[in-house]
Design a protein around this motif. Structure first.
Motif, mmCIF file in Angstrom:
data_model
loop_
_atom_site.group_PDB
_atom_site.id
_atom_site.type_symbol
_atom_site.label_atom_id
_atom_site.label_comp_id
_atom_site.label_asym_id
_atom_site.label_seq_id
_atom_site.Cartn_x
_atom_site.Cartn_y
_atom_site.Cartn_z
ATOM 1 N N LEU A 85 0.837 -1.191 0.000
ATOM 2 C CA LEU A 85 0.000 0.000 0.000
ATOM 3 C C LEU A 85 0.877 1.249 0.000
ATOM 4 O O LEU A 85 1.937 1.283 0.646
ATOM 5 C CB LEU A 85 -0.913 0.001 1.231
ATOM 6 N N ASN A 86 0.440 2.255 -0.720
ATOM 7 C CA ASN A 86 1.157 3.527 -0.822
ATOM 8 C C ASN A 86 0.695 4.424 0.319
ATOM 9 O O ASN A 86 -0.423 4.934 0.298
ATOM 10 C CB ASN A 86 0.867 4.163 -2.188
ATOM 11 N N ARG A 87 1.549 4.574 1.349
ATOM 12 C CA ARG A 87 1.197 5.329 2.553
ATOM 13 C C ARG A 87 -0.129 4.832 3.144
ATOM 14 O O ARG A 87 -0.960 5.617 3.612
ATOM 15 C CB ARG A 87 1.102 6.829 2.259
ATOM 16 N N GLY A 88 -0.329 3.516 3.085
ATOM 17 C CA GLY A 88 -1.527 2.925 3.656
ATOM 18 C C GLY A 88 -2.705 2.828 2.719
ATOM 19 O O GLY A 88 -3.738 2.256 3.069
ATOM 20 N N GLN A 89 -2.563 3.370 1.504
ATOM 21 C CA GLN A 89 -3.661 3.338 0.531
ATOM 22 C C GLN A 89 -3.312 2.414 -0.627
ATOM 23 O O GLN A 89 -2.155 2.359 -1.060
ATOM 24 C CB GLN A 89 -3.927 4.730 -0.056
ATOM 25 N N LYS A 90 -4.324 1.706 -1.139
ATOM 26 C CA LYS A 90 -4.109 0.903 -2.334
ATOM 27 C C LYS A 90 -3.896 1.840 -3.519
ATOM 28 O O LYS A 90 -4.585 2.852 -3.657
ATOM 29 C CB LYS A 90 -5.321 -0.007 -2.587
ATOM 30 N N GLU A 91 -2.927 1.521 -4.351
ATOM 31 C CA GLU A 91 -2.641 2.393 -5.488
ATOM 32 C C GLU A 91 -3.742 2.298 -6.540
ATOM 33 O O GLU A 91 -4.258 1.208 -6.820
ATOM 34 C CB GLU A 91 -1.300 2.019 -6.130
ATOM 35 N N SER A 92 -4.088 3.428 -7.123
ATOM 36 C CA SER A 92 -5.047 3.441 -8.227
ATOM 37 C C SER A 92 -4.807 4.683 -9.065
ATOM 38 O O SER A 92 -4.363 5.720 -8.563
ATOM 39 C CB SER A 92 -6.491 3.430 -7.710
ATOM 40 N N LYS A 93 -5.101 4.572 -10.343
ATOM 41 C CA LYS A 93 -4.906 5.709 -11.245
ATOM 42 C C LYS A 93 -5.808 6.877 -10.859
ATOM 43 O O LYS A 93 -5.431 8.033 -10.983
ATOM 44 C CB LYS A 93 -5.169 5.272 -12.688
ATOM 45 N N SER A 94 -7.021 6.573 -10.365
ATOM 46 C CA SER A 94 -7.961 7.639 -10.020
ATOM 47 C C SER A 94 -7.458 8.469 -8.841
ATOM 48 O O SER A 94 -7.716 9.671 -8.758
ATOM 49 C CB SER A 94 -9.342 7.055 -9.699
ATOM 50 N N LEU A 95 -6.713 7.825 -7.906
ATOM 51 C CA LEU A 95 -6.161 8.563 -6.770
ATOM 52 C C LEU A 95 -4.851 9.260 -7.118
ATOM 53 O O LEU A 95 -4.351 10.078 -6.337
ATOM 54 C CB LEU A 95 -5.922 7.613 -5.593
ATOM 55 N N GLY A 96 -4.294 8.915 -8.289
ATOM 56 C CA GLY A 96 -3.041 9.536 -8.709
ATOM 57 C C GLY A 96 -1.859 9.137 -7.860
ATOM 58 O O GLY A 96 -0.897 9.902 -7.717
ATOM 59 N N ASN A 97 -1.894 7.922 -7.280
ATOM 60 C CA ASN A 97 -0.805 7.505 -6.391
ATOM 61 C C ASN A 97 -0.085 6.256 -6.891
ATOM 62 O O ASN A 97 0.506 5.516 -6.106
ATOM 63 C CB ASN A 97 -1.327 7.279 -4.976
ATOM 64 N N VAL A 98 -0.137 5.998 -8.202
ATOM 65 C CA VAL A 98 0.535 4.830 -8.769
ATOM 66 C C VAL A 98 2.032 5.122 -8.877
ATOM 67 O O VAL A 98 2.436 6.153 -9.419
ATOM 68 C CB VAL A 98 -0.043 4.466 -10.145
#
Length: 519
Positions: free
Chosen positions: A294-307
């Protein structure tokens, strides 16, 4: 002849560029492969790409290219990732290779000859993103009332002629397998999930599609392409030359370990054994399902811009630092989180300050104050205690932990040995002994030299480039760079040779957090 060991990753779906999860699995598999080589095993390590299926066909249409053009372009990114992260694979298997089509078609013919395939009409829910069929009872409802798979992906009602596999025939054999070989599926939590699913009953599986043609053709039914999971799973035997069952196949199959993400456990532990049993082929010995990153505790997704591009992390922090962080930070089998701050912290405190600084100050002191390597001039209790602690860690604890995929625990044992060496050098203070007891100074430095070499071997599977550079710098013979080969017996011949230690360069330069990542 060395005992064979065959390890595979899941093959990656190249409808986009690699993400951190792909890198995590590839690095973990590489650490396991290198570890087994250091134990003298004849390792075969395979990775690759799963290039067929409706999802690839739709993505190619969206981009205005052919599926083959898309798969060629995207697969190269995965090859580049493996090479860039120092992943020591022996075979990169693509499902678009002609030899793979021949392999899958032979598997199909064998399942058909067993009577496990029949033609019928499929009506049911299908997730394009998962390339999976789902029963109504498995679906959930989205915020807008739409039906979603257990993975939270959209499903659509599909109606078409299809070949079916008699999966329902294999429920009892599968449950027998899980009960009699409890380590077939690891970790145990994943085994329990699979057992509950199979105990709920298995329905026959639709294994062909007619609504698109990007895939392996069904023998004798050219208007059908095989379900992508029949195609994809077969890569593990394609890479060994199947349907030729001599040579590599005879030597390395069944696989010792399929390393996969937890979201595809069902395919590898239900479908794959059933397909192999049907075709009269041995099943793999173990399937290990690791967790998500997880990216800083969040699952990565294109919609969140955290890939995250793993190669970007490798470029910013170093390949070996990234490898070490991913194996050290997450208990293998569980979900874990990463961030640039955490990578910098581990890199600086554990690799840089603890191990790198230990090697730097010891080797620099030897190079500056002695013309040749220090001589051992009689050990005391402190020396013997350190030898025992470091020797046990490198020759027993670390290999034993890595054998059972307790990678984090193995690295922790290594780090405790590093801390012990740092405590020893502070207590013994060779810089003071240089004036008061030069002979004792030499013994202390020789003790540290031996222990540092052992520690470099102990972490070699995780940080291969840096460990090899250190061992080269120290003049350690290649044949001694294994867990058992790095006992103290090699030191006297080296110390009595004409080897002269040069002033070392820092192994792990201090990392700074890039401005864009600073909180």
């Amino acid at each position: 002849m060395a005992e064979p060991f065959y390890i595979t990753t899941a093959i990656s779906y190249p409808n986009g560029r690699p993400h951190i999860g792909h890198a995590y699995e590839a690095i973990a598999a590489d650490v396991i492969a290198r570890h087994q080589r250091m134990q003298g095993r004849d390792v075969r390590f395979q990775t690759g790409t799963d290039e067929h299926g409706l999802k690839m066909a739709q993505k190619a249409r969206e981009l205005g290219v052919t599926p083959k053009q898309l798969s060629d372009e995207m697969t190269q990114y995965f090859i580049d990732m493996c090479d860039g992260l120092n992943v020591s694979y022996d075979n990169f298997q693509r499902t678009t290779e002609p030899r793979h089509h021949l392999s899958v078609q032979e598997l199909w013919r064998r399942m058909e000859a067993k009577g496990d395939l029949y033609l019928d009409r499929y009506e049911g829910w299908y997730s394009i993103r998962d390339e999976a069929y789902y029963d109504e009872s498995e679906l959930t409802e989205g915020e807008g009332g739409e039906k979603l798979s257990p993975q939270g992906t959209p499903v659509e009602w599909t109606v078409e002629e299809s070949w079916f596999f008699r999966l329902s025939n294999y429920a009892e054999p599968l449950l027998k397998l899980y009960n009699e070989q409890p380590d077939f599926i690891r970790p145990e939590s994943r085994r329990n999930e699979v057992m509950r699913f199979v105990e709920g009953g298995l329905r026959d599986l639709s294994v062909s599609r007619t609504s698109f043609d990007w895939g392996v053709k069904v023998p004798g039914s050219d208007d059908h392409v095989m379900y992508v999971w029949v195609d994809a799973l077969t890569n593990y035997i394609t890479g060994l030359g199947f349907p030729d069952e001599s040579g590599d196949f005879a030597r390395y199959w069944p696989a010792d370990l399929h390393l996969i993400g937890k979201d595809i456990t069902r395919f590898h532990t239900i479908y794959w054994p059933a397909f192999l049993w049907s075709a009269g082929i041995e099943i793999p010995r173990h399937v290990f399902s690791h967790g998500f990153l997880l990216n800083r505790g969040q699952k990565e997704s294109k919609s969140l811009g955290n890939v995250t591009d793993p190669m970007d992390l490798a470029e910013r922090f170093g390949v070996d630092v990234l490898r070490y962080f991913l194996m050290r930070e997450v208990a293998f089998g569980q979900d874990g989180s990463y961030s640039p701050e955490a990578i910098v912290m581990r890199g600086n405190t554990e690799l840089g300050n603890a191990f790198g600084n230990l090697a730097q100050r010891t080797l620099s002191f030897i190079a500056k104050n002695l013309e040749w390597l220090p001589q051992i001039r009689g050990h005391d209790e402190a020396d013997s205690a350190l030898f025992e602690l470091v020797g046990n860690a490198v020759q027993k604890t670390i290999p034993a932990a890595f054998d059972v995929l307790a990678l984090q625990q193995g690295i922790d044992a290594w780090l405790q040995a590093v801390f012990a060496c740092n405590a020893y050098i502070d207590e013994q203070a060779p810089w003071t002994l240089r004036k008061t007891d030069p002979e004792r100074m030499e013994t202390v430095l020789a003790t540290l030299f031996i222990c540092i070499a052992q520690l470099a071997v102990g972490i070699r599977a995780v940080v291969p480039t840096k460990a090899e550079a250190l061992l080269d710098m120290m003049g350690i013979p290649e044949e001694n760079r294994t867990y058992q080969g790095i006992g103290a017996h090699w030191y006297s011949p080296l110390a009595e040779s004409d080897f002269k230690l040069a002033a070392p360069s820092p192994l792990f330069p201090r990392l700074e957090l890039p401005a864009e990542d600073a909180a």
